[in-house]
Design a protein around this motif. Structure first.
Motif, PDB file in Angstrom:
ATOM      1  N   LYS A   1      41.769  46.077  53.336  1.00 18.78           N
ATOM      2  CA  LYS A   1      40.159  45.903  52.589  1.00 18.78           C
ATOM      3  C   LYS A   1      40.621  45.223  51.306  1.00 18.78           C
ATOM      4  O   LYS A   1      39.590  44.500  50.870  1.00 18.78           O
ATOM      5  CB  LYS A   1      39.673  47.525  52.629  1.00 18.78           C
ATOM      6  CG  LYS A   1      39.274  48.002  54.003  1.00 18.78           C
ATOM      7  CD  LYS A   1      38.608  49.240  53.622  1.00 18.78           C
ATOM      8  CE  LYS A   1      38.160  50.064  55.159  1.00 18.78           C
ATOM      9  NZ  LYS A   1      37.536  51.174  54.838  1.00 18.78           N
ATOM     10  N   ILE A   2      41.357  45.550  50.517  1.00 20.49           N
ATOM     11  CA  ILE A   2      41.577  45.051  49.177  1.00 20.49           C
ATOM     12  C   ILE A   2      41.960  43.484  49.413  1.00 20.49           C
ATOM     13  O   ILE A   2      41.320  42.755  48.790  1.00 20.49           O
ATOM     14  CB  ILE A   2      42.902  45.734  48.472  1.00 20.49           C
ATOM     15  CG1 ILE A   2      42.556  47.106  48.237  1.00 20.49           C
ATOM     16  CG2 ILE A   2      43.286  44.896  47.203  1.00 20.49           C
ATOM     17  CD1 ILE A   2      43.938  47.918  47.682  1.00 20.49           C
TER      18      ILE A   2
ATOM     19  N   GLN B   1      39.755  37.983  49.091  1.00 22.26           N
ATOM     20  CA  GLN B   1      39.662  36.618  49.782  1.00 22.26           C
ATOM     21  C   GLN B   1      38.268  36.493  49.552  1.00 22.26           C
ATOM     22  O   GLN B   1      37.848  35.213  49.266  1.00 22.26           O
ATOM     23  CB  GLN B   1      40.060  36.719  51.185  1.00 22.26           C
ATOM     24  CG  GLN B   1      39.545  35.628  51.948  1.00 22.26           C
ATOM     25  CD  GLN B   1      39.948  35.722  53.592  1.00 22.26           C
ATOM     26  OE1 GLN B   1      39.428  36.455  54.277  1.00 22.26           O
ATOM     27  NE2 GLN B   1      40.658  35.004  54.141  1.00 22.26           N
ATOM     28  N   GLN B   2      37.278  37.377  49.735  1.00 21.15           N
ATOM     29  CA  GLN B   2      35.919  37.169  49.611  1.00 21.15           C
ATOM     30  C   GLN B   2      35.452  36.588  48.217  1.00 21.15           C
ATOM     31  O   GLN B   2      34.593  35.858  48.164  1.00 21.15           O
ATOM     32  CB  GLN B   2      35.172  38.359  49.776  1.00 21.15           C
ATOM     33  CG  GLN B   2      35.113  38.693  51.304  1.00 21.15           C
ATOM     34  CD  GLN B   2      34.572  40.223  51.571  1.00 21.15           C
ATOM     35  OE1 GLN B   2      34.217  40.922  50.606  1.00 21.15           O
ATOM     36  NE2 GLN B   2      34.310  40.703  52.754  1.00 21.15           N
ATOM     37  N   THR B   3      36.255  37.306  47.076  1.00 18.82           N
ATOM     38  CA  THR B   3      35.954  36.955  45.681  1.00 18.82           C
ATOM     39  C   THR B   3      36.436  35.640  45.562  1.00 18.82           C
ATOM     40  O   THR B   3      35.775  34.824  44.887  1.00 18.82           O
ATOM     41  CB  THR B   3      36.475  38.300  44.869  1.00 18.82           C
ATOM     42  OG1 THR B   3      35.949  39.150  45.112  1.00 18.82           O
ATOM     43  CG2 THR B   3      36.237  37.777  43.398  1.00 18.82           C
ATOM     44  N   ARG B   4      37.585  35.221  45.901  1.00 20.01           N
ATOM     45  CA  ARG B   4      38.185  33.916  45.799  1.00 20.01           C
ATOM     46  C   ARG B   4      37.202  32.833  46.476  1.00 20.01           C
ATOM     47  O   ARG B   4      36.852  32.015  45.567  1.00 20.01           O
ATOM     48  CB  ARG B   4      39.623  33.939  46.490  1.00 20.01           C
ATOM     49  CG  ARG B   4      40.107  32.489  46.495  1.00 20.01           C
ATOM     50  CD  ARG B   4      41.439  32.352  47.053  1.00 20.01           C
ATOM     51  NE  ARG B   4      41.750  32.807  48.633  1.00 20.01           N
ATOM     52  CZ  ARG B   4      41.045  32.019  49.395  1.00 20.01           C
ATOM     53  NH1 ARG B   4      40.483  30.804  49.520  1.00 20.01           N
ATOM     54  NH2 ARG B   4      41.152  32.542  50.787  1.00 20.01           N
ATOM     55  N   LYS B   5      36.957  33.203  47.466  1.00 21.48           N
ATOM     56  CA  LYS B   5      35.993  32.050  48.180  1.00 21.48           C
ATOM     57  C   LYS B   5      34.704  32.046  47.334  1.00 21.48           C
ATOM     58  O   LYS B   5      34.052  31.088  47.277  1.00 21.48           O
ATOM     59  CB  LYS B   5      35.430  32.417  49.602  1.00 21.48           C
ATOM     60  CG  LYS B   5      36.827  32.292  50.484  1.00 21.48           C
ATOM     61  CD  LYS B   5      36.772  32.532  51.922  1.00 21.48           C
ATOM     62  CE  LYS B   5      37.712  32.314  52.875  1.00 21.48           C
ATOM     63  NZ  LYS B   5      37.499  32.407  54.238  1.00 21.48           N
ATOM     64  N   ALA B   6      34.097  33.047  46.838  1.00 18.30           N
ATOM     65  CA  ALA B   6      32.950  33.116  46.444  1.00 18.30           C
ATOM     66  C   ALA B   6      33.011  32.211  44.925  1.00 18.30           C
ATOM     67  O   ALA B   6      32.232  31.370  44.359  1.00 18.30           O
ATOM     68  CB  ALA B   6      32.318  34.418  45.993  1.00 18.30           C
TER      69      ALA B   6
ATOM     70  N   SER C   1      45.685  28.339  47.391  1.00 16.68           N
ATOM     71  CA  SER C   1      46.832  27.582  46.581  1.00 16.68           C
ATOM     72  C   SER C   1      46.399  27.736  44.896  1.00 16.68           C
ATOM     73  O   SER C   1      47.301  27.825  44.218  1.00 16.68           O
ATOM     74  CB  SER C   1      46.992  26.195  46.908  1.00 16.68           C
ATOM     75  OG  SER C   1      47.493  26.158  48.166  1.00 16.68           O
ATOM     76  N   GLN C   2      45.120  27.602  44.755  1.00 16.79           N
ATOM     77  CA  GLN C   2      44.856  27.559  43.229  1.00 16.79           C
ATOM     78  C   GLN C   2      44.590  28.977  42.631  1.00 16.79           C
ATOM     79  O   GLN C   2      45.207  28.992  41.604  1.00 16.79           O
ATOM     80  CB  GLN C   2      43.234  27.068  43.301  1.00 16.79           C
ATOM     81  CG  GLN C   2      42.815  25.601  43.460  1.00 16.79           C
ATOM     82  CD  GLN C   2      41.413  25.223  43.583  1.00 16.79           C
ATOM     83  OE1 GLN C   2      40.857  26.077  44.043  1.00 16.79           O
ATOM     84  NE2 GLN C   2      41.299  24.139  43.292  1.00 16.79           N
ATOM     85  N   LEU C   3      44.246  29.923  43.372  1.00 15.35           N
ATOM     86  CA  LEU C   3      44.546  31.394  43.214  1.00 15.35           C
ATOM     87  C   LEU C   3      45.894  31.814  42.892  1.00 15.35           C
ATOM     88  O   LEU C   3      46.271  32.196  41.725  1.00 15.35           O
ATOM     89  CB  LEU C   3      44.035  32.296  43.593  1.00 15.35           C
ATOM     90  CG  LEU C   3      43.822  33.831  43.355  1.00 15.35           C
ATOM     91  CD1 LEU C   3      43.359  33.891  42.034  1.00 15.35           C
ATOM     92  CD2 LEU C   3      43.390  34.662  44.408  1.00 15.35           C
TER      93      LEU C   3
ATOM     94  N   ASN D   1      49.583  36.557  52.255  1.00 11.74           N
ATOM     95  CA  ASN D   1      50.071  37.989  52.657  1.00 11.74           C
ATOM     96  C   ASN D   1      49.129  39.168  52.108  1.00 11.74           C
ATOM     97  O   ASN D   1      48.737  40.037  52.667  1.00 11.74           O
ATOM     98  CB  ASN D   1      51.733  37.884  52.515  1.00 11.74           C
ATOM     99  CG  ASN D   1      52.381  37.352  53.608  1.00 11.74           C
ATOM    100  OD1 ASN D   1      51.992  37.035  54.600  1.00 11.74           O
ATOM    101  ND2 ASN D   1      53.803  37.155  52.972  1.00 11.74           N
ATOM    102  N   ILE D   2      48.897  38.929  50.887  1.00  7.60           N
ATOM    103  CA  ILE D   2      48.163  39.952  50.166  1.00  7.60           C
ATOM    104  C   ILE D   2      46.676  39.788  50.857  1.00  7.60           C
ATOM    105  O   ILE D   2      46.319  40.860  51.034  1.00  7.60           O
ATOM    106  CB  ILE D   2      47.880  39.680  48.680  1.00  7.60           C
ATOM    107  CG1 ILE D   2      49.325  39.819  48.270  1.00  7.60           C
ATOM    108  CG2 ILE D   2      46.967  40.459  47.998  1.00  7.60           C
ATOM    109  CD1 ILE D   2      49.228  39.111  46.577  1.00  7.60           C
ATOM    110  N   GLU D   3      46.206  38.692  51.036  1.00  5.36           N
ATOM    111  CA  GLU D   3      44.613  38.612  51.676  1.00  5.36           C
ATOM    112  C   GLU D   3      44.731  39.085  52.999  1.00  5.36           C
ATOM    113  O   GLU D   3      43.593  39.543  53.348  1.00  5.36           O
ATOM    114  CB  GLU D   3      43.947  37.166  51.680  1.00  5.36           C
ATOM    115  CG  GLU D   3      43.755  36.743  50.110  1.00  5.36           C
ATOM    116  CD  GLU D   3      43.319  35.457  50.033  1.00  5.36           C
ATOM    117  OE1 GLU D   3      43.029  34.787  51.208  1.00  5.36           O
ATOM    118  OE2 GLU D   3      42.900  34.937  48.899  1.00  5.36           O
ATOM    119  N   CYS D   4      45.612  39.158  53.812  1.00  4.92           N
ATOM    120  CA  CYS D   4      45.681  39.434  54.924  1.00  4.92           C
ATOM    121  C   CYS D   4      45.976  41.038  55.409  1.00  4.92           C
ATOM    122  O   CYS D   4      45.916  41.450  56.243  1.00  4.92           O
ATOM    123  CB  CYS D   4      46.892  38.686  55.761  1.00  4.92           C
ATOM    124  SG  CYS D   4      46.473  37.174  56.324  1.00  4.92           S
ATOM    125  N   GLY D   5      46.407  41.380  54.059  1.00  6.95           N
ATOM    126  CA  GLY D   5      46.891  42.992  54.022  1.00  6.95           C
ATOM    127  C   GLY D   5      48.040  43.226  54.406  1.00  6.95           C
ATOM    128  O   GLY D   5      48.526  44.409  54.615  1.00  6.95           O
TER     129      GLY D   5
END
Length: 91
Positions: free
Chosen positions: A5-6, A11-16, A22-24, A37-41
């Protein structure tokens, strides 16, 4: 803690924000693979990395933790009540 969930919230915030992984990752000084790996949980970032991610995304930690914090809605509610209570005493 629900890492998935985190990760989804990051990911949602990054895309928004119109950012790529790569940029993040570059802003946070971690590898793109680790960011994935973080975004995939699959991985939970260290506290320092989590703070760096929040700062890079220009959001507060609660925004990224909203799906896993049970107290955040209580805090928001109590702040609203406190503000309303204060406004009532102004007149």
């Amino acid at each position: 803690m629900d890492a998935a969930k985190i990760g989804q919230r990051i990911q949602q915030t990054r895309k928004a924000r119109g950012m790529t992984q790569s940029q993040l990752a570059a802003k946070v000084d971690i590898s793109t693979k680790y960011m994935s790996n973080i975004e995939c949980g699959d991985k939970v970032p260290k506290f320092e990395t989590f703070v760096a991610i929040a700062n890079a995304l220009e959001v507060d930690a609660n925004t990224l933790l909203v799906d896993v914090l049970t107290v955040s809605s209580v805090i928001i509610s109590s702040e609203t009540v406190s503000y309303t209570h204060l406004r009532a005493h102004e007149t």
